[in-house]
Design an enzyme around this catalytic site. Structure first.
Site, PDB file in Angstrom:
ATOM      1  N   ASP A 145      50.130  29.141  37.151  1.00 19.78           N
ATOM      2  CA  ASP A 145      49.334  29.309  35.939  1.00 19.78           C
ATOM      3  C   ASP A 145      49.282  30.789  35.610  1.00 19.78           C
ATOM      4  O   ASP A 145      49.736  31.619  36.401  1.00 19.78           O
ATOM      5  CB  ASP A 145      47.938  28.693  36.066  1.00 19.78           C
ATOM      6  CG  ASP A 145      47.079  29.304  37.167  1.00 19.78           C
ATOM      7  OD1 ASP A 145      47.620  30.064  38.004  1.00 19.78           O
ATOM      8  OD2 ASP A 145      45.873  29.040  37.194  1.00 19.78           O
ATOM      9  N   TYR A 170      48.407  34.774  34.979  1.00 15.42           N
ATOM     10  CA  TYR A 170      47.596  35.751  35.694  1.00 15.42           C
ATOM     11  C   TYR A 170      46.177  35.738  35.120  1.00 15.42           C
ATOM     12  O   TYR A 170      45.993  35.736  33.900  1.00 15.42           O
ATOM     13  CB  TYR A 170      48.178  37.153  35.542  1.00 15.42           C
ATOM     14  CG  TYR A 170      49.529  37.370  36.187  1.00 15.42           C
ATOM     15  CD1 TYR A 170      49.700  37.230  37.558  1.00 15.42           C
ATOM     16  CD2 TYR A 170      50.630  37.769  35.419  1.00 15.42           C
ATOM     17  CE1 TYR A 170      50.941  37.458  38.157  1.00 15.42           C
ATOM     18  CE2 TYR A 170      51.871  37.999  36.011  1.00 15.42           C
ATOM     19  CZ  TYR A 170      52.018  37.844  37.375  1.00 15.42           C
ATOM     20  OH  TYR A 170      53.240  38.075  37.961  1.00 15.42           O
ATOM     21  N   PHE A 229      55.070  34.923  35.480  1.00 18.47           N
ATOM     22  CA  PHE A 229      55.297  36.087  36.343  1.00 18.47           C
ATOM     23  C   PHE A 229      55.374  37.409  35.584  1.00 18.47           C
ATOM     24  O   PHE A 229      55.408  38.468  36.191  1.00 18.47           O
ATOM     25  CB  PHE A 229      56.552  35.913  37.210  1.00 18.47           C
ATOM     26  CG  PHE A 229      56.455  34.787  38.188  1.00 18.47           C
ATOM     27  CD1 PHE A 229      55.659  34.894  39.321  1.00 18.47           C
ATOM     28  CD2 PHE A 229      57.133  33.601  37.976  1.00 18.47           C
ATOM     29  CE1 PHE A 229      55.546  33.848  40.225  1.00 18.47           C
ATOM     30  CE2 PHE A 229      57.031  32.542  38.863  1.00 18.47           C
ATOM     31  CZ  PHE A 229      56.243  32.663  40.002  1.00 18.47           C
ATOM     32  N   HIS A 261      56.478  30.434  47.274  1.00 22.32           N
ATOM     33  CA  HIS A 261      56.003  31.249  46.155  1.00 22.32           C
ATOM     34  C   HIS A 261      56.113  32.738  46.526  1.00 22.32           C
ATOM     35  O   HIS A 261      55.937  33.101  47.690  1.00 22.32           O
ATOM     36  CB  HIS A 261      54.541  30.896  45.853  1.00 22.32           C
ATOM     37  CG  HIS A 261      54.055  31.401  44.538  1.00 22.32           C
ATOM     38  ND1 HIS A 261      53.592  32.690  44.374  1.00 22.32           N
ATOM     39  CD2 HIS A 261      53.954  30.797  43.332  1.00 22.32           C
ATOM     40  CE1 HIS A 261      53.228  32.854  43.105  1.00 22.32           C
ATOM     41  NE2 HIS A 261      53.435  31.729  42.453  1.00 22.32           N
TER      42      HIS A 261
END
Length: 228
Positions: A68, A70, A81, A190
């Site tokens: 989701d 930041y 990202f 991740h």
């Protein structure tokens, strides 16, 4: 979720039944109520679908699936990202840059804006497209997963020879929707500081993606980003 949002027509038309579904209506109602209650939502509403606006469906070559947005101030701008120009790259992105350097010898950029990737066909998609300020996963289970499943389905059926980079458990769950006989599925932990050392570092997904694209007569991605 406002009615006036940017969404490329190549996505808008096939996704119209999803966008007008009861689940999306409920999601829209939830977001409006959260805003009315004074909660801060990221990214800015006009940028919720920025990934789909920056990368038209026919041009998709790579899908990098995040969790989701930041949750910090001024960070999220609609691309997984990525952060807006001038914002310090978060630690997960710094780890992505570190792996990129080991894999392809590309020095880390001081910029965290990944728009140059999006413009080449890298769909920078989050599983959930909004978040409450400073509350990770605040909007998980509110309906976005239904929408992003539909996006993945379109990438799977409407385009050929796509690389799906699935980083982390949440992203990898969507891998079941992808036909591995037509596309390349790359899985790794991740890139967050909590899990990057458990197999994200050394995964070499960037070179693997370009090798696959080249084999299928698709132009590889130039992963080099501006240095400032």
């Amino acid at each position: 979720m406002p009615d006036l949002i940017r969404l490329h027509e190549s996505w808008k038309t096939p996704l119209l039944p999803v966008l007008t579904s009861d689940k999306m209506t409920a999601l829209r109602t939830f977001l409006k109520a959260e805003i009315a209650a004074g909660k801060v939502i990221y990214p800015p509403m006009a940028k919720i679908f920025a990934a789909l606006d920056a990368t038209p469906l026919p041009s998709v070559k790579v899908v990098i699936l995040g969790q989701d947005p930041y949750p910090g101030a001024n960070q999220a701008h609609g691309l997984s990202f990525s952060v807006a120009t001038g914002v310090t790259p978060p630690r997960s992105l710094k780890n992505i840059y570190q792996e990129l350097q080991v894999d392809l010898g590309i020095a880390p950029s001081r910029s965290g804006n990944l728009m140059p990737w999006a413009e080449q066909g890298v769909l920078l998609l989050n599983s959930v497209l909004t978040v409450e300020a400073n509350v990770i996963n605040a909007h998980k289970g509110r309906g976005w997963e239904f929408f992003t499943d539909a996006v993945i389905d379109l990438c799977n059926t409407s385009t050929a020879a796509v690389v799906f980079m699935l980083w982390g458990k949440q992203a990898q769950e969507k891998g079941a929707r992808v036909d591995a006989t037509r596309h390349l599925i790359l899985k790794a932990p991740h890139p967050s500081p909590m899990s990057a050392h458990q197999g994200f570092f050394g995964c070499r997904h960037f070179s693997a993606a370009n090798e696959f694209l080249s084999r299928h007569q698709r132009t590889p991605i130039n992963w080099q980003l501006p240095q400032n």
